[in-house]
Design an enzyme around this catalytic site. Structure first.
Site, PDB file in Angstrom:
ATOM      1  N   ASN A  23       0.802  -1.231   0.000  1.00 47.99           N
ATOM      2  CA  ASN A  23       0.000   0.000   0.000  1.00 47.99           C
ATOM      3  C   ASN A  23       0.830   1.274   0.000  1.00 47.99           C
ATOM      4  O   ASN A  23       0.281   2.371   0.016  1.00 47.99           O
ATOM      5  CB  ASN A  23      -0.987  -0.017   1.170  1.00 47.99           C
ATOM      6  CG  ASN A  23      -2.073  -1.065   0.943  1.00 47.99           C
ATOM      7  OD1 ASN A  23      -2.180  -1.619  -0.145  1.00 47.99           O
ATOM      8  ND2 ASN A  23      -2.851  -1.350   1.964  1.00 47.99           N
ATOM      9  N   CYS A 125     -16.963  -3.923  -3.399  1.00 51.16           N
ATOM     10  CA  CYS A 125     -15.840  -4.812  -3.044  1.00 51.16           C
ATOM     11  C   CYS A 125     -16.375  -5.714  -1.939  1.00 51.16           C
ATOM     12  O   CYS A 125     -17.379  -5.414  -1.301  1.00 51.16           O
ATOM     13  CB  CYS A 125     -14.712  -3.899  -2.575  1.00 51.16           C
ATOM     14  SG  CYS A 125     -13.500  -4.682  -1.547  1.00 51.16           S
ATOM     15  N   ASP A 313      -6.829  -3.556   8.540  1.00 50.48           N
ATOM     16  CA  ASP A 313      -6.222  -4.638   7.749  1.00 50.48           C
ATOM     17  C   ASP A 313      -5.627  -5.733   8.613  1.00 50.48           C
ATOM     18  O   ASP A 313      -5.140  -6.728   8.084  1.00 50.48           O
ATOM     19  CB  ASP A 313      -5.137  -4.075   6.823  1.00 50.48           C
ATOM     20  CG  ASP A 313      -5.745  -3.245   5.711  1.00 50.48           C
ATOM     21  OD1 ASP A 313      -4.989  -2.555   5.008  1.00 50.48           O
ATOM     22  OD2 ASP A 313      -6.979  -3.271   5.552  1.00 50.48           O
TER      23      ASP A 313
HETATM   24  C1  EPZ Z   1      -6.771   1.805   1.786  1.00 50.86           C
HETATM   25  O1  EPZ Z   1      -7.972   1.610   1.072  1.00 50.86           O
HETATM   26  C2  EPZ Z   1      -6.018   0.489   1.709  1.00 50.86           C
HETATM   27  N1  EPZ Z   1      -5.706   0.189   0.307  1.00 50.86           N
HETATM   28  C3  EPZ Z   1      -6.866  -0.617   2.325  1.00 50.86           C
HETATM   29  O2  EPZ Z   1      -6.093  -1.804   2.302  1.00 50.86           O
HETATM   30  C4  EPZ Z   1      -7.175  -0.257   3.770  1.00 50.86           C
HETATM   31  O3  EPZ Z   1      -8.025  -1.237   4.326  1.00 50.86           O
HETATM   32  C5  EPZ Z   1      -7.868   1.119   3.835  1.00 50.86           C
HETATM   33  O4  EPZ Z   1      -7.038   2.099   3.173  1.00 50.86           O
HETATM   34  C6  EPZ Z   1      -8.120   1.581   5.251  1.00 50.86           C
HETATM   35  O5  EPZ Z   1      -6.912   1.644   5.943  1.00 50.86           O
HETATM   36  C7  EPZ Z   1      -4.670   0.822  -0.273  1.00 50.86           C
HETATM   37  O6  EPZ Z   1      -3.999   1.649   0.313  1.00 50.86           O
HETATM   38  C8  EPZ Z   1      -4.381   0.443  -1.704  1.00 50.86           C
HETATM   39  P1  EPZ Z   1     -10.269   4.480   2.588  1.00 50.86           P
HETATM   40  P2  EPZ Z   1      -8.893   2.889   0.720  1.00 50.86           P
HETATM   41  O7  EPZ Z   1     -10.482   5.375   1.417  1.00 50.86           O
HETATM   42  O8  EPZ Z   1      -8.063   4.088   0.490  1.00 50.86           O
HETATM   43  C9  EPZ Z   1     -14.891   5.366   3.021  1.00 50.86           C
HETATM   44  C10 EPZ Z   1      -5.625  -4.054   1.879  1.00 50.86           C
HETATM   45  O9  EPZ Z   1      -6.051  -5.073   2.425  1.00 50.86           O
HETATM   46  N2  EPZ Z   1     -14.689   6.287   1.888  1.00 50.86           N
HETATM   47  O10 EPZ Z   1      -9.395   4.946   3.696  1.00 50.86           O
HETATM   48  O11 EPZ Z   1      -9.836   2.463  -0.352  1.00 50.86           O
HETATM   49  C11 EPZ Z   1     -14.776   3.917   2.556  1.00 50.86           C
HETATM   50  O12 EPZ Z   1     -15.996   3.461   2.051  1.00 50.86           O
HETATM   51  C12 EPZ Z   1      -6.574  -2.926   1.553  1.00 50.86           C
HETATM   52  O13 EPZ Z   1      -4.433  -3.850   1.592  1.00 50.86           O
HETATM   53  C13 EPZ Z   1     -15.764   7.040   1.413  1.00 50.86           C
HETATM   54  O14 EPZ Z   1     -16.874   6.937   1.935  1.00 50.86           O
HETATM   55  O15 EPZ Z   1      -9.698   3.084   2.075  1.00 50.86           O
HETATM   56  C14 EPZ Z   1     -14.369   3.192   3.810  1.00 50.86           C
HETATM   57  O16 EPZ Z   1     -15.527   2.883   4.560  1.00 50.86           O
HETATM   58  C15 EPZ Z   1      -8.000  -3.304   1.864  1.00 50.86           C
HETATM   59  N3  EPZ Z   1     -15.568   7.881   0.363  1.00 50.86           N
HETATM   60  C16 EPZ Z   1     -13.526   4.229   4.560  1.00 50.86           C
HETATM   61  O17 EPZ Z   1     -13.843   5.503   3.979  1.00 50.86           O
HETATM   62  C17 EPZ Z   1     -14.341   8.022  -0.244  1.00 50.86           C
HETATM   63  O18 EPZ Z   1     -14.225   8.831  -1.187  1.00 50.86           O
HETATM   64  C18 EPZ Z   1     -12.015   3.998   4.451  1.00 50.86           C
HETATM   65  O19 EPZ Z   1     -11.713   4.040   3.097  1.00 50.86           O
HETATM   66  C19 EPZ Z   1     -13.265   7.251   0.240  1.00 50.86           C
HETATM   67  C20 EPZ Z   1     -13.458   6.396   1.313  1.00 50.86           C
END
Ligand code: EPZ
Length: 426
Positions: A23, A125, A313
């Site tokens: 990540n 997802c 995670d």
């Molecule tokens: C990153 O995903 C990681 N992936 C994820 O790792 C990790 O679980 C996550 O951050 C939380 O730490 C990468 O870095 C490639 P978020 P990301 O945007 O950025 C909501 C793994 O196993 N949200 O922080 O997609 C969303 O729905 C993966 O390596 C919105 O509502 O996570 C979620 O509930 C899985 N609107 C929460 O925020 C948005 O525009 C966290 O999402 C963006 C997010």
């Protein structure tokens, strides 16, 4: 399709070295679009998601070298040359984005470099809806015109301009997309309530190496002063705190004696603290964490939170550990709305888990019993492997392609620690 077969009950012994962080490597690869030329990245993990990101960038004219050189002698293990001199496209198609939502990380860099992007909306997802509304809202504040057309985000801008962006939630890839776009915007951008995950910090350090001007790295307020241009720079990707935490949990559940090396100890405070609460002794020195067999495991409650809180995670892996602890533990998932899919599979191994809303109550059992189970997402598959290592009898984990996305050489690393584990065609 392969499956992983484990004969459980062997205490793990020995040393395991942690690979580069998926990540951090993914946004850093996307960020190379910001600086035309050849970038020399080190400690890039050999993972399916990295190969997918190469495919995405390759569609835009980016070329790569992993073995011999674009120039000079063969490259060391984990090195990757990325040549972004010639950009020939700015589209991330559905067939790629649907396999890896992190492909949306090309949005910010493409808008900064080419002032346009056409990126498929990532679908849902296994762990939740995971919209990107906050990414898009921030980009609009920076002068980007966004239209949604047949499942694609069509983004265009005459010129990115600095903006004050207050994020409703500290989204990790949202913070990363906006920070990358801001590096070449006109003026200053402030991202308030920015994600503080170490991988965001690693990306920021890479951007600074390219010549970006960023203040507040590691805090929840990032200030980025746009510059005229960025140029390529060599960079070593940080090591993977989630991979490290996964091996700590595997060592603990088998009551083994394992040293995890090349570990980002400073980024594992919350995880080590919780393992300690559960009765697991971790001795740290430098980049080495040693798990020592101690007394039994006892139930400990966790609540997943944005960094520096307990990482979502690691939630599935910790739940596997708690399934054989003495007493009960309450696991609260606050980041994703549907990240308990591994519960059904753990129950097939005999775990006693009850879900109520975003909480799971785990009542520890004396032991689990091996069975065929199915991986549903990356970290869920890790939790099934961990449970299988401790279960009596044989566990078969199906759909292991999920694992390949985020764990380099998992079977080899666990075998080297004495696990009876093999990968065979399903
Ligand atoms: C990153 O995903 C990681 N992936 C994820 O790792 C990790 O679980 C996550 O951050 C939380 O730490 C990468 O870095 C490639 P978020 P990301 O945007 O950025 C909501 C793994 O196993 N949200 O922080 O997609 C969303 O729905 C993966 O390596 C919105 O509502 O996570 C979620 O509930 C899985 N609107 C929460 O925020 C948005 O525009 C966290 O999402 C963006 C997010």
């Amino acid at each position: 399709m392969d499956k992983i077969v484990i004969d459980g009950g062997v205490p793990l012994e020995g040393e395991v070295s942690i690979s580069g962080a998926k990540n951090a490597a993914l946004p850093i690869m996307a960020a190379t679009l910001l600086a035309p030329g050849v970038h020399r990245l080190h400690n890039v993990p050999r993972l399916a998601d990295i190969r997918t990101m190469k495919r995405v960038l390759g569609l835009m004219g980016v070329t790569f070298e992993e073995s011999g050189g674009l120039m000079g002698p063969p490259l060391p293990e984990g090195a990757l040359l990325v040549d972004t001199s010639n950009l020939t496209g700015w589209m991330a198609p559905y067939e790629v984005v649907k396999t890896m939502r992190a492909a949306v990380l090309v949005l910010g860099p493409l808008l900064a470099r080419a002032h346009q992007a056409s990126v498929s909306l990532p679908g849902g997802c296994a762990i939740g809806a995971r919209p990107i509304n906050l990414h898009l809202k921030g980009l609009e504040a920076m002068g980007v015109k966004i239209t949604l057309n047949q499942g694609y985000v069509e983004a265009k801008t005459k010129e990115l301009k600095g903006a004050e962006i207050i994020l409703d939630f500290p989204t990790v890839t949202g913070t990363e997309n906006l920070m990358m776009a801001a590096t070449l915007a006109k003026g200053t951008t402030r991202i308030v309530n920015a994600a503080q995950e170490p991988e965001v910090g690693d990306l920021a350090s890479f951007l600074v190496a390219l010549g970006a001007q960023i203040e507040g790295i590691g805090t929840d307020i990032l200030t980025i002063h746009g510059v005229e241009a960025l140029s390529p720079a060599p960079y070593k990707v940080m090591s993977d705190r989630i991979e490290a935490g996964t091996y700590l949990a595997a060592a603990a559940i088998t009551k083994g004696k394992v040293a995890v090396t090349n570990a980002p100890v400073a980024h594992l405070t919350a995880v080590i603290e919780k393992l300690h609460d559960a009765g697991v002794r971790c001795a740290t020195s430098g980049d080495r964490i040693e798990v020592q067999p101690g007394g039994g495991l006892n139930g400990a409650d966790i609540k997943t939170l944005p960094y520096p809180g307990f990482p979502t995670d690691m939630q599935a892996q910790f739940m596997a550990l708690m399934s054989v602890a003495k007493g009960a533990s309450v696991i609260t998932e606050t980041i994703f709305e549907d990240r308990f899919i591994h519960v059904g599979e753990l129950k097939r191994l005999g775990a006693d888990i009850t879900i109520s809303g975003n909480q799971a109550v785990v009542r520890g059992r004396r032991h689990l019993s091996g069975a065929p189970v199915m991986a549903t997402d990356l970290r869920a598959s890790a939790s099934l492997i961990i449970a299988g290592l401790a279960a009596q009898g044989t566990t078969e984990v199906h759909r292991v392609y999920h694992l390949d996305r985020g764990y380099a050489n998992l079977v080899e690393k666990l075998s080297a620690l004495g696990a009876r584990i093999k990968r065979v065609p399903a």
